[in-house]
Scaffold this active site. Structure first.
Site, PDB file in Angstrom:
ATOM      1  N   GLY A   1     -52.328  78.695  -8.082  1.00 38.24           N
ATOM      2  CA  GLY A   1     -51.282  79.223  -7.141  1.00 38.24           C
ATOM      3  C   GLY A   1     -51.939  79.957  -6.016  1.00 38.24           C
ATOM      4  O   GLY A   1     -53.401  79.997  -5.795  1.00 38.24           O
TER       5      GLY A   1
ATOM      6  N   ARG B   1     -47.834  71.867 -16.347  1.00 40.18           N
ATOM      7  CA  ARG B   1     -48.099  70.878 -15.249  1.00 40.18           C
ATOM      8  C   ARG B   1     -49.474  71.110 -14.285  1.00 40.18           C
ATOM      9  O   ARG B   1     -49.788  69.845 -13.748  1.00 40.18           O
ATOM     10  CB  ARG B   1     -46.804  70.833 -14.201  1.00 40.18           C
ATOM     11  CG  ARG B   1     -46.921  72.193 -13.223  1.00 40.18           C
ATOM     12  CD  ARG B   1     -45.669  72.038 -12.361  1.00 40.18           C
ATOM     13  NE  ARG B   1     -45.563  73.233 -11.565  1.00 40.18           N
ATOM     14  CZ  ARG B   1     -45.032  74.358 -11.493  1.00 40.18           C
ATOM     15  NH1 ARG B   1     -44.295  74.465 -12.783  1.00 40.18           N
ATOM     16  NH2 ARG B   1     -44.943  75.278 -10.842  1.00 40.18           N
TER      17      ARG B   1
ATOM     18  N   ARG C   1     -44.055  96.988 -12.460  1.00 39.62           N
ATOM     19  CA  ARG C   1     -44.138  98.168 -11.530  1.00 39.62           C
ATOM     20  C   ARG C   1     -43.476  99.457 -11.822  1.00 39.62           C
ATOM     21  O   ARG C   1     -44.161 100.418 -11.703  1.00 39.62           O
ATOM     22  CB  ARG C   1     -43.839  97.450 -10.280  1.00 39.62           C
ATOM     23  CG  ARG C   1     -44.861  96.442  -9.712  1.00 39.62           C
ATOM     24  CD  ARG C   1     -44.510  96.134  -8.209  1.00 39.62           C
ATOM     25  NE  ARG C   1     -45.234  94.675  -8.046  1.00 39.62           N
ATOM     26  CZ  ARG C   1     -44.713  93.749  -7.135  1.00 39.62           C
ATOM     27  NH1 ARG C   1     -43.645  94.093  -6.500  1.00 39.62           N
ATOM     28  NH2 ARG C   1     -45.601  92.931  -6.694  1.00 39.62           N
TER      29      ARG C   1
ATOM     30  N   CYS D   1     -46.789  93.447  -1.905  1.00 37.33           N
ATOM     31  CA  CYS D   1     -47.499  93.353  -0.679  1.00 37.33           C
ATOM     32  C   CYS D   1     -47.173  94.097   0.479  1.00 37.33           C
ATOM     33  O   CYS D   1     -48.130  94.901   1.165  1.00 37.33           O
ATOM     34  CB  CYS D   1     -47.744  91.812  -0.313  1.00 37.33           C
ATOM     35  SG  CYS D   1     -46.058  91.147  -0.122  1.00 37.33           S
TER      36      CYS D   1
ATOM     37  N   SER E   1     -46.105  82.795   3.545  1.00 38.15           N
ATOM     38  CA  SER E   1     -47.067  82.903   2.365  1.00 38.15           C
ATOM     39  C   SER E   1     -46.521  83.627   1.400  1.00 38.15           C
ATOM     40  O   SER E   1     -46.806  83.343   0.054  1.00 38.15           O
ATOM     41  CB  SER E   1     -48.372  82.992   2.820  1.00 38.15           C
ATOM     42  OG  SER E   1     -48.586  84.153   3.393  1.00 38.15           O
ATOM     43  N   GLY E   2     -45.970  84.654   1.601  1.00 38.15           N
ATOM     44  CA  GLY E   2     -45.409  85.830   0.592  1.00 38.15           C
ATOM     45  C   GLY E   2     -44.474  85.186  -0.253  1.00 38.15           C
ATOM     46  O   GLY E   2     -43.951  85.646  -1.427  1.00 38.15           O
TER      47      GLY E   2
ATOM     48  N   LYS F   1     -37.873  97.930  -3.394  1.00 44.65           N
ATOM     49  CA  LYS F   1     -39.541  97.998  -3.781  1.00 44.65           C
ATOM     50  C   LYS F   1     -40.261  98.888  -2.936  1.00 44.65           C
ATOM     51  O   LYS F   1     -40.913  99.836  -3.438  1.00 44.65           O
ATOM     52  CB  LYS F   1     -39.977  96.569  -3.605  1.00 44.65           C
ATOM     53  CG  LYS F   1     -39.588  95.688  -4.579  1.00 44.65           C
ATOM     54  CD  LYS F   1     -40.303  94.040  -4.371  1.00 44.65           C
ATOM     55  CE  LYS F   1     -39.740  93.333  -5.478  1.00 44.65           C
ATOM     56  NZ  LYS F   1     -40.371  91.869  -5.229  1.00 44.65           N
TER      57      LYS F   1
ATOM     58  N   HIS G   1     -48.861  89.995   6.995  1.00 42.66           N
ATOM     59  CA  HIS G   1     -47.414  91.058   7.218  1.00 42.66           C
ATOM     60  C   HIS G   1     -47.841  91.832   8.397  1.00 42.66           C
ATOM     61  O   HIS G   1     -48.814  92.733   8.466  1.00 42.66           O
ATOM     62  CB  HIS G   1     -47.196  91.545   5.774  1.00 42.66           C
ATOM     63  CG  HIS G   1     -46.637  90.654   4.949  1.00 42.66           C
ATOM     64  ND1 HIS G   1     -46.375  89.410   5.177  1.00 42.66           N
ATOM     65  CD2 HIS G   1     -46.026  90.889   3.732  1.00 42.66           C
ATOM     66  CE1 HIS G   1     -45.643  88.759   3.990  1.00 42.66           C
ATOM     67  NE2 HIS G   1     -45.574  89.955   2.940  1.00 42.66           N
TER      68      HIS G   1
ATOM     69  N   ASN H   1     -51.153  89.382   3.613  1.00 44.80           N
ATOM     70  CA  ASN H   1     -50.518  89.857   2.408  1.00 44.80           C
ATOM     71  C   ASN H   1     -51.062  89.204   1.147  1.00 44.80           C
ATOM     72  O   ASN H   1     -50.627  89.476   0.002  1.00 44.80           O
ATOM     73  CB  ASN H   1     -48.889  89.185   2.820  1.00 44.80           C
ATOM     74  CG  ASN H   1     -48.936  87.618   3.274  1.00 44.80           C
ATOM     75  OD1 ASN H   1     -49.535  87.474   4.371  1.00 44.80           O
ATOM     76  ND2 ASN H   1     -48.490  86.879   2.328  1.00 44.80           N
TER      77      ASN H   1
END
Length: 340
Positions: free
Chosen positions: A12, A39, A100, A131, A161-162, A216, A245, A318
């Site tokens: 990833g 995969r 978390r 992030c 992208s986050g 969060k 970000h 980020n």
């Protein structure tokens, strides 16, 4: 002395960035084991010029002998597999939200609460914060230590992208279609078009109107700062930027602190770069943070609502400081403190 390191979710965006950051920061890796979903099994990734084949996680895996595992494979994978790694004596640093808020799992930003890292021994897991929280608390901590902070109002401007690879594809495909005068392709990731748009919607909504992402930022900040009284009201917005970000932050402080004093403490803070010369058009921007590990702070000024208070603008990559770099810094801290 080197360490045996595993990466879970290696194929990833964050997983690949783990590899980059480990190499750039010259983390002492003796052996590397890469895991991903079935995969992705058999894919080949490169680290320090050497090729490594990705393995799938399965019940036959033994994790004995691995020192550190960097996880970025989503919450369900972390919930299932992090305890299995920890049971085999591995220290897990997890980038998902799964652990978390667990009271037995430290939530660590090395520039802010490095002392908490030792508490991993309860479950063998250390959580990487969200992030948007990471960059905010790195910027808040020097001011908190100098003047105290009662409450924070923050609006975020978060890169696609986050939200993962499909979100990046959405922005690319929609922008291309718009520029070529073609029909806008259907979004894969977002509920609406993201190109040339702004979506005040990151993660799920709760009954009180706030999103999970916004919550969060409140609860993670309290845990990291060890302050249950600090109030944080966030509005999180997805914007058509690939990486980086940005956050507009206003805060009420306990004591008076001038913008000049704030600049000085921020300039001396670890992991912070102050760019604050707006008369010459110098201020942090996502494009300047991309590929960097620091948190950039500018537009530092007296707040017009909170008295005493400050406002500022905070930007960071980020995927790096907001995810991969922070996790690797935690691993570095474990090594430095002799905890592994």
């Amino acid at each position: 002395m080197g360490y045996r390191v595993a990466i879970v979710g290696a194929t990833g965006e964050v997983g690949r960035t783990f590899l980059k950051v480990l190499e750039e920061r010259n983390f002492p890796v003796d052996e590397l084991v890469l895991y991903a979903s079935e995969r992705s099994e058999g894919k080949v990734l490169t680290f320090k010029g050497k090729e490594y084949t990705v393995k799938a996680l399965n019940k036959e895996n033994s994790f004995k002998g691995i020192d550190i595992a960097l996880f970025s494979a989503g919450g369900s994978t972390s919930k299932e597999w992090a305890p299995k790694f920890a049971k085999d004596g591995v220290v897990v640093i997890d980038n998902s939200s799964a652990w978390r808020m667990d009271p037995d799992v430290p939530l660590v930003v090395p520039e802010v609460n490095p002392e908490d890292v030792k508490d991993f021994k309860k479950k063998g897991i250390i959580a990487n914060p969200n992030c948007s929280t990471i960059q905010m608390v790195v910027a808040l901590k020097p001011i908190y230590d100098k003047a105290g902070i009662k409450r924070v109002v923050v609006s975020t401007y978060q890169a696609v992208s986050g939200a993962g690879a499909k979100a990046i594809e959405d922005l690319k495909n929609q922008t291309k279609a718009w520029c070529e005068g073609k029909e806008m392709p259907k979004a894969q990731k977002f509920p609406h078009q993201i190109a040339f748009n702004a979506l005040p919607h990151i993660d799920v909504f709760f009954e009180d109107g706030y999103t999970k992402e916004e919550n969060k930022m409140l609860y993670e900040t309290r845990k990291i700062m060890h302050d249950e009284n600090i109030k944080v009201s966030a509005t999180c917005v997805r914007i058509p930027v690939f990486y980086g970000h940005s956050e507009s932050i206003s805060m009420e402080t306990e004591k008076e602190i001038s913008p000049e004093e704030a600049r000085e403490v921020l300039k001396n803070a670890p992991g912070v770069i102050v760019i604050d010369n707006p008369q010459n058009n110098e201020y942090p921007m996502p494009i300047m943070a991309e590929g960097r590990d620091e948190v950039f702070v500018g537009r530092i000024r007296k707040d017009r609502v909170f008295e005493p208070g400050l406002s500022m603008w905070v930007v960071a990559d980020n995927i790096r400081k907001g995810a991969a770099t922070n996790a690797v810094q935690i691993a570095e801290l474990l090594v430095k403190e002799g905890l592994i």
